[in-house]
Design an enzyme around this catalytic site. Structure first.
Site, PDB file in Angstrom:
ATOM      1  N   SER A  14      51.281  17.483 -13.924  1.00 15.12           N
ATOM      2  CA  SER A  14      50.269  17.020 -12.962  1.00 15.12           C
ATOM      3  C   SER A  14      49.154  16.185 -13.588  1.00 15.12           C
ATOM      4  O   SER A  14      48.026  16.203 -13.134  1.00 15.12           O
ATOM      5  CB  SER A  14      49.616  18.185 -12.217  1.00 15.12           C
ATOM      6  N   GLU A 139      59.420   5.907 -15.446  1.00 20.14           N
ATOM      7  CA  GLU A 139      58.695   7.156 -15.655  1.00 20.14           C
ATOM      8  C   GLU A 139      59.691   8.301 -15.773  1.00 20.14           C
ATOM      9  O   GLU A 139      60.625   8.401 -14.978  1.00 20.14           O
ATOM     10  CB  GLU A 139      57.764   7.386 -14.456  1.00 20.14           C
ATOM     11  N   LYS A 221      41.025   9.656 -34.915  1.00 21.19           N
ATOM     12  CA  LYS A 221      41.698  10.865 -35.422  1.00 21.19           C
ATOM     13  C   LYS A 221      43.032  11.079 -34.699  1.00 21.19           C
ATOM     14  O   LYS A 221      44.066  11.334 -35.338  1.00 21.19           O
ATOM     15  CB  LYS A 221      40.779  12.069 -35.199  1.00 21.19           C
ATOM     16  N   CYS A 381      56.387  10.894  14.234  1.00 18.30           N
ATOM     17  CA  CYS A 381      57.686  11.567  14.193  1.00 18.30           C
ATOM     18  C   CYS A 381      57.643  12.875  14.993  1.00 18.30           C
ATOM     19  O   CYS A 381      57.668  12.836  16.224  1.00 18.30           O
ATOM     20  CB  CYS A 381      58.120  11.769  12.740  1.00 18.30           C
ATOM     21  N   GLY A 383      55.167  14.548  15.562  1.00 16.19           N
ATOM     22  CA  GLY A 383      53.950  14.428  16.364  1.00 16.19           C
ATOM     23  C   GLY A 383      54.176  13.663  17.651  1.00 16.19           C
ATOM     24  O   GLY A 383      53.532  13.914  18.676  1.00 16.19           O
ATOM     25  N   MET A 384      55.111  12.718  17.625  1.00 13.81           N
ATOM     26  CA  MET A 384      55.472  12.023  18.861  1.00 13.81           C
ATOM     27  C   MET A 384      56.328  12.941  19.726  1.00 13.81           C
ATOM     28  O   MET A 384      56.134  13.060  20.930  1.00 13.81           O
ATOM     29  CB  MET A 384      56.249  10.743  18.549  1.00 13.81           C
ATOM     30  N   HIS A 515      57.848   6.497  10.387  1.00 14.01           N
ATOM     31  CA  HIS A 515      56.759   6.899   9.482  1.00 14.01           C
ATOM     32  C   HIS A 515      55.998   5.679   8.970  1.00 14.01           C
ATOM     33  O   HIS A 515      56.293   5.186   7.877  1.00 14.01           O
ATOM     34  CB  HIS A 515      57.325   7.691   8.308  1.00 14.01           C
ATOM     35  N   GLU A 517      53.239   5.554   7.658  1.00 18.76           N
ATOM     36  CA  GLU A 517      52.473   5.841   6.436  1.00 18.76           C
ATOM     37  C   GLU A 517      53.234   5.452   5.171  1.00 18.76           C
ATOM     38  O   GLU A 517      52.644   5.356   4.100  1.00 18.76           O
ATOM     39  CB  GLU A 517      52.076   7.325   6.394  1.00 18.76           C
TER      40      GLU A 517
HETATM   41  N1  GLN Z   1      61.932  17.532  12.833  1.00 17.42           N
HETATM   42  C1  GLN Z   1      61.969  16.305  13.546  1.00 17.42           C
HETATM   43  C2  GLN Z   1      63.318  15.643  13.485  1.00 17.42           C
HETATM   44  O1  GLN Z   1      64.103  15.934  12.627  1.00 17.42           O
HETATM   45  C3  GLN Z   1      60.894  15.359  13.058  1.00 17.42           C
HETATM   46  C4  GLN Z   1      61.100  14.948  11.652  1.00 17.42           C
HETATM   47  C5  GLN Z   1      59.859  14.338  11.065  1.00 17.42           C
HETATM   48  O2  GLN Z   1      58.771  14.526  11.593  1.00 17.42           O
HETATM   49  N2  GLN Z   1      60.004  13.624   9.969  1.00 17.42           N
HETATM   50  O3  GLN Z   1      63.608  14.805  14.287  1.00 17.42           O
END
Ligand code: GLN
Length: 543
Positions: A14, A139, A221, A381, A383-384, A515, A517
């Site tokens: 880490s 890496e 050193k 995802c 969340g939708m 996604h 992000e």
């Molecule tokens: N579990 C949900 C699916 O498989 C959403 C996956 C996620 O949020 N990456 O569709």
């Protein structure tokens, strides 16, 4: 021919090897060089796709659908170079390949061994699929001395020998401060380098993480004991934002040391203005917003690494500080009043991706609260999917709606798609396939419908975003939801997969199946995050 920079780590894990490598790559880029970054992971999983985020942090998905280590996210965020499947390899995958070859008889009856068969496969991987890159940074995961990483160390040792002047080794260590002694201690670094040298690798550069400045004498050193020139002993101090790391390393002479190690004397001066601007915006914001992230793996921030960074990028774009309030969604299930307590004063709510039943009802409550209280809502995802279930239950007369991911509901408005079209091809997945192989993964195009908020935000009609999910919102419920105020504003090219659902009559309510992000950069914030943070800012000015 590309020059190779191998990055290893010592003393403790880490230390931020991924970040260090990424920052160095961005410095070389700032000098006009073309870079590529790779990661060798010593664990035996074939890829991190099946690992719990608590184990290994986020699983980062590439355009070509590889599930990779989160360090590849750092690489992309610092260099903007899109990673590929061929940029991350694990022990598991190496062995899988070697064993497959052995079964095919490729080794002509020979005994298959770590050296040379496994190491050759590692070397092939490190040097394969390259174009006209000037520098390839590789890496090696883990810490020197780990049993697991030995074959990788041996492989890069051999490569160093074969590539000669076109390969260097950077070793990242820790120089701890002992309060009782009032001193910085170099012994762990000495031991770590000793370990490295015992397997035949002499580092060219030492990058020393330290909480306090390492005085010149101490650096000399370290250099002496580790057989490294003093100028190549670079201190890596803690910085205020990770985006300050390239500037900090440059000031400490890291890129100069690298060029010097390769004998390059005619390198252009770096243009660091982009990083300076990013740091300036990060450290001198004009305001702040509070955004709730309602998720399931919140105790381990690495599980939401790209998401956190994307929110920060949205902040950079708007020149505001984004405070993230991490909320475990399960608390909303246990205690109804906590919804108002925790979400009542935030400026926006984000429900990120997730898997499985635990905490799902809490996320549905969060979506409900955001919708009804007109708080900006970003569903990614899962969340939708949760926002869609909430709408079906509370607005579209389907009180028992749910997803087949955790049960059999009446109806399952989210379910497993077993077949869909990509380009001219049909893609399939089966219900009983390997967990690692049944997801819709990687970049897919999505059409944005005219007159929608997302079309305005992106400023174009076709986008490409990365996916990682098994379940889909069933397009059959489009009409029912559109009748009660939702809009399916983004669809797959054939119109069979809902990619984006929004509520036009809401300050900001957008759910995306992909996604975003994974593609945001500090120097190129993702439009959805930029817009979402702006919506939070607007909200903060109202309250
Ligand atoms: N579990 C949900 C699916 O498989 C959403 C996956 C996620 O949020 N990456 O569709």
């Amino acid at each position: 021919m590309a020059r190779f920079i191998f990055v290893t780590g010592g003393v403790v894990s880490s230390l931020g090897k991924g970040l260090a490598g990424a920052a160095l790559a961005s410095l070389l880029q700032a000098r006009g060089y073309k870079v590529r970054m790779r990661k060798l992971d010593p664990y035996i999983n074939v890829d991190p796709g099946t690992m719990n985020p608590y184990e290994h942090g986020e699983c980062y998905v590439t355009d070509d659908g590889a599930e990779t280590d989160l360090d590849l996210g750092h690489y992309e965020r610092f260099t903007g170079v899109a990673s590929k499947q061929t940029d991350n390899i694990t022990t598991g995958r190496i062995y899988q390949r070697v064993i497959r070859k052995e079964r095919r008889g490729d080794y002509l009856g020979g005994t298959v061994q770590v050296i040379p068969h496994i190491t050759n496969e590692i070397k092939n991987f490190a040097t394969a699929d390259l174009g006209d890159e000037d520098f390839v940074l590789v890496e090696i995961g883990g810490t020197v001395g780990d049993i697991e990483s030995l074959p990788f160390m041996e492989a890069i040792r051999q490569l160093g020998n074969e590539l000669r002047n076109n390969a260097i080794f950077i070793h990242l260590t820790l120089v701890p401060y002992l309060a009782a002694a009032g001193e910085l201690k170099t012994k762990p670094t000495q031991h770590s380098v000793k370990e490295l040298r015992s397997i035949g690798i002499q580092p060219d550069i030492l990058l020393c993480r330290s909480e306090r400045p390492i005085p010149e004498g101490l650096r000399a050193k370290i250099g002496q004991f580790c057989n490294v020139r003093k100028e190549a002993v670079i201190q890596a101090l803690d910085v205020r934002t990770i985006y300050e790391v390239p500037l900090s390393y440059h000031n400490e002479g890291l890129d100069d040391a690298v060029l010097d190690a390769f004998g390059i004397t005619d390198a252009p001066e770096p243009d660091l203005s982009t990083w300076e601007d990013i740091v300036d915006r990060s450290l001198n914001p004009d305001g702040e917003v509070n955004i709730a992230v309602v998720g399931k793996y919140i105790e381990l921030r690495d599980a939401y690494k790209s998401l956190t960074e994307s929110l920060i990028h949205g902040g950079i774009a708007n020149k505001v500080k984004v405070n993230i309030d991490w909320i475990e969604s399960e608390i909303f299930e246990k205690d109804e009043a906590s919804v108002v307590d925790r979400l009542g004063s935030v400026h926006a709510i984000l429900v990120p991706g997730g898997f499985g039943e635990r905490g799902a009802e809490g996320k549905i409550k969060a979506a409900h609260y955001a919708r009804t209280q007109k708080i900006p809502y970003f569903g990614i995802c899962y969340g939708m999917q949760m926002a869609v279930i909430e709408g079906c239950r509370n607005l579209a007369s389907m009180p028992n709606a749910g997803t087949s991911e955790f049960g059999n509901f009446d109806p399952n408005v989210v379910g497993l798609m077993t077949e869909w079209t990509k380009g001219n091809q049909t893609e399939t997945r089966s219900e009983d396939g390997d967990l690692g192989g049944t997801m819709r993964l990687g970049s897919y195009p999505c059409n944005l419908l005219e007159g929608t908020k997302v079309r305005e935000i992106y400023g174009k009609d076709v986008i490409h975003e990365r996916h990682r999910h098994r379940y889909e919102v069933n397009i059959a419920y489009r009409e029912a939801l559109e009748n009660v105020g939702y809009k399916f504003s983004g669809l797959s090219p054939h119109g069979d997969l809902p990619e984006i659902v929004e509520i036009p009559d809401h300050p900001w309510f957008i759910g995306v199946q992909f996604h975003p992000e994974l593609k945001s950069k500090p120097f190129d914030p993702h439009p959805l995050f930029e817009s979402f943070v702006k919506a939070a800012l607007d909200k903060s000015r109202l309250v």
